[in-house]
Write a protein that holds these residues in place. Structure first.
Motif, PDB file in Angstrom:
ATOM      1  N   ASP A  10      47.915  19.930 -20.860  1.00  0.00           N
ATOM      2  CA  ASP A  10      48.061  20.757 -21.847  1.00  0.00           C
ATOM      3  C   ASP A  10      48.968  21.852 -21.579  1.00  0.00           C
ATOM      4  O   ASP A  10      48.515  22.970 -20.939  1.00  0.00           O
ATOM      5  CB  ASP A  10      46.674  21.195 -22.423  1.00  0.00           C
ATOM      6  N   LEU A  11      50.284  21.576 -21.781  1.00  0.00           N
ATOM      7  CA  LEU A  11      51.263  22.566 -21.415  1.00  0.00           C
ATOM      8  C   LEU A  11      51.223  23.980 -22.282  1.00  0.00           C
ATOM      9  O   LEU A  11      51.409  25.071 -21.900  1.00  0.00           O
ATOM     10  CB  LEU A  11      52.657  22.040 -21.722  1.00  0.00           C
ATOM     11  N   ASN A  17      47.889  30.715 -19.890  1.00  0.00           N
ATOM     12  CA  ASN A  17      47.614  31.317 -18.621  1.00  0.00           C
ATOM     13  C   ASN A  17      48.594  32.212 -18.107  1.00  0.00           C
ATOM     14  O   ASN A  17      48.267  33.129 -17.518  1.00  0.00           O
ATOM     15  CB  ASN A  17      47.262  29.899 -17.872  1.00  0.00           C
ATOM     16  N   ILE A  18      49.767  31.462 -18.316  1.00  0.00           N
ATOM     17  CA  ILE A  18      50.942  32.550 -17.792  1.00  0.00           C
ATOM     18  C   ILE A  18      50.976  33.870 -18.563  1.00  0.00           C
ATOM     19  O   ILE A  18      51.150  35.036 -17.938  1.00  0.00           O
ATOM     20  CB  ILE A  18      52.361  31.709 -17.711  1.00  0.00           C
ATOM     21  N   GLU A  19      50.567  33.679 -19.704  1.00  0.00           N
ATOM     22  CA  GLU A  19      50.934  35.015 -20.518  1.00  0.00           C
ATOM     23  C   GLU A  19      49.527  35.897 -20.257  1.00  0.00           C
ATOM     24  O   GLU A  19      50.021  37.126 -19.922  1.00  0.00           O
ATOM     25  CB  GLU A  19      50.813  34.806 -21.914  1.00  0.00           C
ATOM     26  N   VAL A  20      48.483  35.213 -19.836  1.00  0.00           N
ATOM     27  CA  VAL A  20      47.460  35.873 -19.472  1.00  0.00           C
ATOM     28  C   VAL A  20      47.573  36.749 -18.120  1.00  0.00           C
ATOM     29  O   VAL A  20      47.241  37.850 -17.953  1.00  0.00           O
ATOM     30  CB  VAL A  20      45.981  35.132 -19.494  1.00  0.00           C
ATOM     31  N   LEU A  21      48.311  35.952 -17.261  1.00  0.00           N
ATOM     32  CA  LEU A  21      48.427  36.447 -15.762  1.00  0.00           C
ATOM     33  C   LEU A  21      49.505  37.548 -16.051  1.00  0.00           C
ATOM     34  O   LEU A  21      49.532  38.439 -15.280  1.00  0.00           O
ATOM     35  CB  LEU A  21      48.911  35.240 -14.896  1.00  0.00           C
ATOM     36  N   ARG A  22      50.542  37.363 -16.831  1.00  0.00           N
ATOM     37  CA  ARG A  22      51.490  38.519 -16.929  1.00  0.00           C
ATOM     38  C   ARG A  22      50.804  39.739 -17.489  1.00  0.00           C
ATOM     39  O   ARG A  22      51.212  40.962 -17.124  1.00  0.00           O
ATOM     40  CB  ARG A  22      52.590  37.968 -18.210  1.00  0.00           C
ATOM     41  N   ASP A  23      49.830  39.742 -18.310  1.00  0.00           N
ATOM     42  CA  ASP A  23      49.249  40.924 -18.983  1.00  0.00           C
ATOM     43  C   ASP A  23      48.548  41.469 -17.901  1.00  0.00           C
ATOM     44  O   ASP A  23      48.508  42.632 -17.539  1.00  0.00           O
ATOM     45  CB  ASP A  23      48.380  40.323 -19.988  1.00  0.00           C
ATOM     46  N   ARG A  24      47.718  40.662 -17.085  1.00  0.00           N
ATOM     47  CA  ARG A  24      47.109  41.101 -15.814  1.00  0.00           C
ATOM     48  C   ARG A  24      48.054  41.848 -14.746  1.00  0.00           C
ATOM     49  O   ARG A  24      47.678  42.730 -14.225  1.00  0.00           O
ATOM     50  CB  ARG A  24      46.241  40.125 -15.026  1.00  0.00           C
ATOM     51  N   ALA A  25      49.233  41.311 -14.709  1.00  0.00           N
ATOM     52  CA  ALA A  25      50.084  41.786 -13.570  1.00  0.00           C
ATOM     53  C   ALA A  25      50.561  42.872 -14.119  1.00  0.00           C
ATOM     54  O   ALA A  25      51.540  43.700 -13.199  1.00  0.00           O
ATOM     55  CB  ALA A  25      51.116  40.684 -13.407  1.00  0.00           C
ATOM     56  N   ARG A  26      50.642  43.543 -15.311  1.00  0.00           N
ATOM     57  CA  ARG A  26      51.538  44.490 -15.904  1.00  0.00           C
ATOM     58  C   ARG A  26      52.796  44.893 -15.418  1.00  0.00           C
ATOM     59  O   ARG A  26      53.396  43.974 -16.126  1.00  0.00           O
ATOM     60  CB  ARG A  26      50.387  45.959 -15.205  1.00  0.00           C
ATOM     61  N   ASN A  27      53.088  45.545 -14.732  1.00  0.00           N
ATOM     62  CA  ASN A  27      54.391  45.808 -14.444  1.00  0.00           C
ATOM     63  C   ASN A  27      55.187  44.895 -13.341  1.00  0.00           C
ATOM     64  O   ASN A  27      56.339  44.988 -13.127  1.00  0.00           O
ATOM     65  CB  ASN A  27      54.884  47.228 -13.918  1.00  0.00           C
ATOM     66  N   ALA A  28      54.288  43.917 -12.818  1.00  0.00           N
ATOM     67  CA  ALA A  28      54.872  43.076 -11.903  1.00  0.00           C
ATOM     68  C   ALA A  28      55.291  41.735 -12.554  1.00  0.00           C
ATOM     69  O   ALA A  28      54.609  41.466 -13.540  1.00  0.00           O
ATOM     70  CB  ALA A  28      53.868  42.734 -10.733  1.00  0.00           C
ATOM     71  N   VAL A  46      55.323  21.246 -16.022  1.00  0.00           N
ATOM     72  CA  VAL A  46      54.667  22.547 -15.866  1.00  0.00           C
ATOM     73  C   VAL A  46      55.575  23.825 -15.587  1.00  0.00           C
ATOM     74  O   VAL A  46      55.287  24.931 -16.089  1.00  0.00           O
ATOM     75  CB  VAL A  46      53.681  22.280 -14.583  1.00  0.00           C
ATOM     76  N   ALA A  47      56.514  23.437 -14.664  1.00  0.00           N
ATOM     77  CA  ALA A  47      57.336  24.557 -14.279  1.00  0.00           C
ATOM     78  C   ALA A  47      58.184  25.055 -15.721  1.00  0.00           C
ATOM     79  O   ALA A  47      58.335  26.213 -15.957  1.00  0.00           O
ATOM     80  CB  ALA A  47      58.544  24.005 -13.485  1.00  0.00           C
ATOM     81  N   ARG A  48      58.365  23.976 -16.459  1.00  0.00           N
ATOM     82  CA  ARG A  48      59.188  24.394 -17.844  1.00  0.00           C
ATOM     83  C   ARG A  48      58.228  25.334 -18.637  1.00  0.00           C
ATOM     84  O   ARG A  48      58.841  26.076 -19.100  1.00  0.00           O
ATOM     85  CB  ARG A  48      59.818  23.306 -18.455  1.00  0.00           C
ATOM     86  N   ALA A  49      57.181  24.938 -18.703  1.00  0.00           N
ATOM     87  CA  ALA A  49      56.098  25.563 -19.531  1.00  0.00           C
ATOM     88  C   ALA A  49      56.205  26.860 -19.248  1.00  0.00           C
ATOM     89  O   ALA A  49      55.707  28.026 -19.747  1.00  0.00           O
ATOM     90  CB  ALA A  49      54.976  24.955 -19.617  1.00  0.00           C
ATOM     91  N   MET A  50      55.824  27.242 -17.529  1.00  0.00           N
ATOM     92  CA  MET A  50      55.684  28.479 -17.141  1.00  0.00           C
ATOM     93  C   MET A  50      56.729  29.442 -17.386  1.00  0.00           C
ATOM     94  O   MET A  50      56.731  30.656 -17.888  1.00  0.00           O
ATOM     95  CB  MET A  50      55.366  28.292 -15.564  1.00  0.00           C
ATOM     96  N   VAL A  51      58.047  28.889 -17.204  1.00  0.00           N
ATOM     97  CA  VAL A  51      59.263  29.494 -17.588  1.00  0.00           C
ATOM     98  C   VAL A  51      59.352  30.059 -18.954  1.00  0.00           C
ATOM     99  O   VAL A  51      59.501  31.164 -19.337  1.00  0.00           O
ATOM    100  CB  VAL A  51      60.470  28.856 -16.990  1.00  0.00           C
ATOM    101  N   ALA A  52      58.932  29.326 -20.019  1.00  0.00           N
ATOM    102  CA  ALA A  52      58.864  29.507 -21.085  1.00  0.00           C
ATOM    103  C   ALA A  52      58.160  30.569 -21.528  1.00  0.00           C
ATOM    104  O   ALA A  52      58.406  31.356 -22.645  1.00  0.00           O
ATOM    105  CB  ALA A  52      58.527  28.187 -22.200  1.00  0.00           C
ATOM    106  N   ALA A  53      57.027  30.816 -20.921  1.00  0.00           N
ATOM    107  CA  ALA A  53      55.782  31.440 -21.083  1.00  0.00           C
ATOM    108  C   ALA A  53      56.164  32.926 -20.475  1.00  0.00           C
ATOM    109  O   ALA A  53      55.576  33.960 -20.421  1.00  0.00           O
ATOM    110  CB  ALA A  53      54.416  31.152 -20.678  1.00  0.00           C
ATOM    111  N   GLY A  54      57.491  33.062 -19.780  1.00  0.00           N
ATOM    112  CA  GLY A  54      57.837  34.423 -19.198  1.00  0.00           C
ATOM    113  C   GLY A  54      57.618  34.499 -17.595  1.00  0.00           C
ATOM    114  O   GLY A  54      57.884  35.430 -17.033  1.00  0.00           O
TER     115      GLY A  54
END
Ligand SMILES: Cc1ncc(COP(=O)(O)O)c(C=O)c1O
Length: 313
Positions: A10-11, A17-28, A46-54
């Motif tokens: 499930d991409l 998940n990457i959006e959740v992690l970006r939120d957790r990472a704040r400015n990083a 998976v790499a494409r989905a991660m890049v699409a999510a920021g």
């Protein structure tokens, strides 16, 4: 003939998940770790989905994995951190792949490849702050940062990053965590004293991304959390969602099943199916091992991306 078994990836969950992690990472920024064939999920989709999510960066163990991303047209900054002696590095330098340095000879081999390629290599110096699994040891750190500064001045390379890796970030409060953070700050200070000005300093794996803001620095490097699995099974409320799921016999007791009915081995758990974490606990291992061990002959089917993705292999 429909396949008798398939792994449904499930991409959309990966993106969430990457959006959740970006939120957790704040400015990083977030580096999505896609080594080991995207933790068994299939590296390129998976790499494409991660890049699409920021995800601003991608991380692989091997140079060959990073090159596969480039050959698939993925231009996102990518770090490969395991470089055995004698690895051909010309294509990596030409493809702007960032290369991890754990030894003085590693630095010298990269500088030689850059000289041959006629362009500076991008390197991240890895400090061993206590894990003892790759990284320049404290005793050799000064020599390596000074040699890197000389090579940078000579136009052979650019030190784009300095990084390290935790041994036990999945045990919040473990004394090694604070000790490693202190050692990383010391390593950064020595690098700066040698004249290095890395763009990104990074140390946090999934566990540290989720629980240790002091370790976020400029970039975090979550692996398993990108696939929706938590490295800390007791950690509640992460918002992560598992992205995954030949012949064997199952005792279903008095339940009834008809031939052809699907059997879900593991998934997100919302349909009552077991999760990778349930399997890990039953087998006395970690969820990483469950998802990475779905064999290559099980076709992957991707949903939740931009349309349905065929298995690229
Ligand atoms: C250097 C490095 N960074 C990040 C990761 C991702 O770790 P995790 O899957 O625990 O988030 C790994 C995985 O072992 C790694 O070796």
């Amino acid at each position: 003939m429909p396949p008798t078994a398939e792994a449904l990836v499930d991409l959309g969950a990966v993106r969430t998940n990457i959006e959740v992690l970006r939120d957790r990472a704040r400015n990083a920024d977030v580096m999505g770790v896609v080594k080991a064939d995207g933790y068994g999920h299939g590296m390129v989709p998976v790499a494409r989905a991660m890049v699409a999510a920021g995800a601003a960066w991608l991380g692989t163990a091997l140079v060959e994995e990073a090159l596969q991303l480039r050959r698939a047209g993925i231009r996102t900054p990518t770090l490969a951190w395991i470089i055995p002696p004698g690895t051909p590095l010309g294509e990596a330098v030409a493809s702007d792949i960032d290369l991890g340095v754990s030894t003085r000879w590693g630095l010298d081999e990269i500088a030689a490849a850059a000289r041959a390629a006629g362009r500076p290599a991008r390197v991240h110096l890895k400090a061993d702050t206590g894990l003892s699994r790759g990284g320049v040891t404290p005793g050799e750190w000064s020599d390596v940062v000074e040699a890197a500064a000389r090579a940078e001045a000579a136009g052979l390379l650019r030190v784009t990053g300095v990084f390290s890796h935790f041994a036990r970030a999945d045990e919040p409060g473990h004394p090694s965590i604070a000790a490693q953070l202190t050692a990383f700050h010391d390593a950064l200070a020595l690098a700066e004293k040698a004249g290095l000005r890395p763009e990104v300093r990074h140390m946090a794996n999934s566990a540290a991304t989720l629980t240790l803001p002091d370790a976020h620095f400029d970039l975090v490097r979550p692996g398993i959390a990108g696939y929706g699995l938590t490295p800390i099974p007791d950690l509640a409320g992460t918002g992560l969602r598992p992205a995954c799921m030949d012949q064997f016999v199952v005792d279903i007791g008095d339940d009834e099943a008809r031939a052809g009915e699907p059997a879900v081995l593991f998934g997100a758990g919302d349909g009552g199916e077991p999760t990778a974490q349930d399997w890990a606990e039953a087998l006395d291992t970690i969820s990483y091992e469950i998802v990475c061990r779905v064999g290559q002959r099980v076709p992957r089917r991707y949903v939740g991306g931009d349309g349905e993705w065929p298995d690229p292999r």
